[in-house]
Design a protein around this motif. Structure first.
Motif, PDB file in Angstrom:
ATOM      1  N   THR A  34      32.956 -31.661 -45.081  1.00 11.82           N
ATOM      2  CA  THR A  34      34.025 -30.319 -45.048  1.00 11.82           C
ATOM      3  C   THR A  34      35.434 -30.733 -44.897  1.00 11.82           C
ATOM      4  O   THR A  34      36.204 -30.210 -44.640  1.00 11.82           O
ATOM      5  CB  THR A  34      33.535 -29.309 -43.258  1.00 11.82           C
ATOM      6  N   GLY A  35      35.794 -32.575 -44.807  1.00 11.91           N
ATOM      7  CA  GLY A  35      36.717 -33.017 -43.969  1.00 11.91           C
ATOM      8  C   GLY A  35      37.531 -33.090 -42.811  1.00 11.91           C
ATOM      9  O   GLY A  35      37.866 -34.272 -42.472  1.00 11.91           O
ATOM     10  N   GLU A  36      36.071 -32.426 -41.904  1.00  8.97           N
ATOM     11  CA  GLU A  36      36.332 -32.578 -40.606  1.00  8.97           C
ATOM     12  C   GLU A  36      35.300 -33.317 -39.856  1.00  8.97           C
ATOM     13  O   GLU A  36      35.186 -33.632 -38.416  1.00  8.97           O
ATOM     14  CB  GLU A  36      36.916 -31.815 -39.508  1.00  8.97           C
ATOM     15  N   THR A  37      34.359 -32.818 -40.216  1.00  4.43           N
ATOM     16  CA  THR A  37      32.930 -33.737 -39.879  1.00  4.43           C
ATOM     17  C   THR A  37      31.718 -34.094 -41.565  1.00  4.43           C
ATOM     18  O   THR A  37      32.036 -33.565 -42.261  1.00  4.43           O
ATOM     19  CB  THR A  37      32.242 -32.286 -39.339  1.00  4.43           C
ATOM     20  N   PHE A  38      31.047 -34.951 -40.698  1.00  6.84           N
ATOM     21  CA  PHE A  38      30.176 -35.669 -42.214  1.00  6.84           C
ATOM     22  C   PHE A  38      28.947 -35.139 -41.882  1.00  6.84           C
ATOM     23  O   PHE A  38      28.368 -35.112 -40.338  1.00  6.84           O
ATOM     24  CB  PHE A  38      30.003 -36.874 -42.152  1.00  6.84           C
ATOM     25  N   THR A  39      27.640 -34.707 -41.855  1.00 12.05           N
ATOM     26  CA  THR A  39      26.426 -34.401 -41.779  1.00 12.05           C
ATOM     27  C   THR A  39      25.180 -34.719 -42.495  1.00 12.05           C
ATOM     28  O   THR A  39      25.232 -34.939 -43.864  1.00 12.05           O
ATOM     29  CB  THR A  39      25.807 -32.317 -41.605  1.00 12.05           C
ATOM     30  N   VAL A  40      24.516 -35.121 -42.049  1.00 11.40           N
ATOM     31  CA  VAL A  40      23.143 -35.705 -42.796  1.00 11.40           C
ATOM     32  C   VAL A  40      22.008 -34.684 -42.593  1.00 11.40           C
ATOM     33  O   VAL A  40      22.202 -34.387 -41.827  1.00 11.40           O
ATOM     34  CB  VAL A  40      23.384 -36.999 -43.148  1.00 11.40           C
ATOM     35  N   LEU A  41      21.724 -34.114 -43.581  1.00 10.88           N
ATOM     36  CA  LEU A  41      20.580 -33.526 -43.398  1.00 10.88           C
ATOM     37  C   LEU A  41      19.339 -34.207 -43.590  1.00 10.88           C
ATOM     38  O   LEU A  41      19.207 -34.422 -45.351  1.00 10.88           O
ATOM     39  CB  LEU A  41      21.045 -32.092 -44.399  1.00 10.88           C
ATOM     40  N   LEU A  42      18.352 -34.204 -43.354  1.00 10.13           N
ATOM     41  CA  LEU A  42      16.805 -34.608 -43.845  1.00 10.13           C
ATOM     42  C   LEU A  42      15.517 -34.325 -42.914  1.00 10.13           C
ATOM     43  O   LEU A  42      15.643 -33.681 -42.094  1.00 10.13           O
ATOM     44  CB  LEU A  42      17.016 -36.800 -43.511  1.00 10.13           C
ATOM     45  N   THR A  43      14.771 -33.982 -44.462  1.00  5.42           N
ATOM     46  CA  THR A  43      13.802 -33.119 -43.985  1.00  5.42           C
ATOM     47  C   THR A  43      12.149 -33.693 -45.028  1.00  5.42           C
ATOM     48  O   THR A  43      12.737 -34.556 -45.892  1.00  5.42           O
ATOM     49  CB  THR A  43      13.696 -31.485 -45.084  1.00  5.42           C
ATOM     50  N   ILE A  44      11.619 -33.659 -44.111  1.00  8.69           N
ATOM     51  CA  ILE A  44      10.430 -34.966 -44.435  1.00  8.69           C
ATOM     52  C   ILE A  44       8.826 -33.884 -44.584  1.00  8.69           C
ATOM     53  O   ILE A  44       9.168 -33.025 -43.163  1.00  8.69           O
ATOM     54  CB  ILE A  44       9.901 -36.280 -43.852  1.00  8.69           C
ATOM     55  N   HIS A  45       8.106 -33.693 -45.536  1.00 10.58           N
ATOM     56  CA  HIS A  45       6.685 -33.165 -45.081  1.00 10.58           C
ATOM     57  C   HIS A  45       6.319 -33.938 -44.249  1.00 10.58           C
ATOM     58  O   HIS A  45       5.881 -35.701 -45.025  1.00 10.58           O
ATOM     59  CB  HIS A  45       6.080 -33.234 -46.196  1.00 10.58           C
ATOM     60  N   LEU A  46       5.162 -33.729 -43.722  1.00 14.13           N
ATOM     61  CA  LEU A  46       4.480 -34.979 -42.323  1.00 14.13           C
ATOM     62  C   LEU A  46       2.934 -34.707 -42.639  1.00 14.13           C
ATOM     63  O   LEU A  46       2.793 -33.690 -43.230  1.00 14.13           O
ATOM     64  CB  LEU A  46       4.865 -34.754 -40.947  1.00 14.13           C
TER      65      LEU A  46
END
Length: 346
Positions: free
Chosen positions: A319-331
């Motif tokens: 976003t310019g101010e924050t960095f986000t990593v989003l991970l989804t896994i089927h367990l």
């Protein structure tokens, strides 16, 4: 591979047994005087032609052996009708009748079973090569996976020892505690994480311990807002998947962090894990998260591709101010022994 070959042998025996039974019933039902002898001769011709060509294709493959193959094939064609003709006494008593039976057997039996021998050889070769290729690909994937996993240990150890070195240099009273926590983490990484999967609850304990170790660098209240929701005891996961994502969050945040600046959310719902880590961006840009020589996100991507093909998504948001990593896994559900092992840690 040997098990597949045994299955093919059983298929051959079953089909030949059924074929012999059908031929015997057919000739016996027609009232043939010597139906048993003729059944034996007929089946013997079929087996001789079939397996002669079957093994011929195994021995003489390639351009250099084509001449031997042709000569051997002609020999099979010429001798193929003989086992069947030897059981026909009327054919042996007349030269013209012998040639008539010979040509009829050559066309109606020998040619067909030469083709069937070729078809069987091609089919078995295709199946065995496919299985062999899958095994080689699996071995290559496992070797690559072990290589990627091996990178975690020195990378994590190097960064953490740097942090402990700083504590020792400043003569911080938390230095001995940091060494003890590092020993606990390394024990998990070296011994417990060798399994293909570990209890998700145990992996979450590892995440908590890692965050606690990193917190020793900061004097203020916890800089990480960590929240874990869902039934972690019911599922298993590949070990050490989240460590690089957490390392990147620390590494690429500003030098000074306020309490709760790093937000880590883990939620498990109906067999799907959602892992979200967000950090404020320091002087480095988001592109530097995958700088040359770094093994963070590229390592995670490769491991996920090998461990959870078509069962995960990894999204990066800047976003310019924050960095986000989003991970989804089927367990996958945890096995009984994994759940039991998890109880030993509490």
């Amino acid at each position: 591979m040997e098990r597949i070959k045994k299955i093919f042998r059983l298929i051959h025996l079953s089909l030949w047994g059924l074929f012999t039974l059908l031929v015997g019933l057919q000739l016996g039902g027609e009232g043939e005087a010597h139906w048993l002898a003729k059944t034996t001769g007929f089946v013997a011709t079929c087996i001789y032609v079939f397996y002669s060509h079957f093994h011929l294709l195994t021995r003489y493959t390639g351009k250099k052996k084509s001449e031997r193959y042709v000569r051997s094939l002609v020999a099979i064609l010429l001798t193929g009708p003989l086992p069947f003709l030897l059981t026909h006494h009327e054919a042996l008593n007349s030269g013209s009748l012998f040639m008539e039976y010979y040509l009829m057997t050559l066309i109606s039996i020998v040619v067909i079973f030469i083709f069937l021998g070729w078809l069987a050889r091609v089919t078995e070769t295709l199946v065995l090569n496919t299985i062999r290729k899958e095994q080689l690909e699996k071995q290559a994937a496992e070797a690559e996976l072990q290589s990627l996993k091996a990178q975690i240990h020195p990378h994590f150890l190097f960064n953490t020892l740097n942090n402990i070195h700083t504590l020792v240099y400043k003569q911080a009273p938390t230095a001995p505690e940091a060494v003890q926590q590092l020993a606990s983490l390394m024990r998990y990484m070296i011994y417990e994480s060798n399994a293909p999967t570990v209890p998700l609850a145990r992996e979450m304990d590892y995440v908590r311990d890692y965050v606690s170790l990193q917190q020793l660098r900061y004097k203020q209240r916890p800089v990480v807002d960590l929240q874990i929701e869902g039934e972690t005891e019911a599922y298993a996961i590949a070990p050490l998947l989240f460590i690089h994502l957490l390392e990147n969050a620390y590494k690429h945040s500003p030098a000074r962090l306020e309490p709760g600046d790093l937000k880590v959310r883990v939620s498990i719902h109906e067999g799907t894990l959602l892992f979200r880590v967000q950090n404020p961006i320091g002087k480095r840009t988001a592109q530097s998260l995958e700088e040359p020589g770094g093994i963070g996100l590229p390592n995670v991507r490769k491991r996920l591709a090998l461990l959870y093909p078509d069962q995960h998504t990894l999204t990066l948001q800047h976003t310019g101010e924050t960095f986000t990593v989003l991970l989804t896994i089927h367990l996958h559900p945890a096995q009984a022994h994994e759940r039991k092992a998890d109880l030993l840690y509490h």
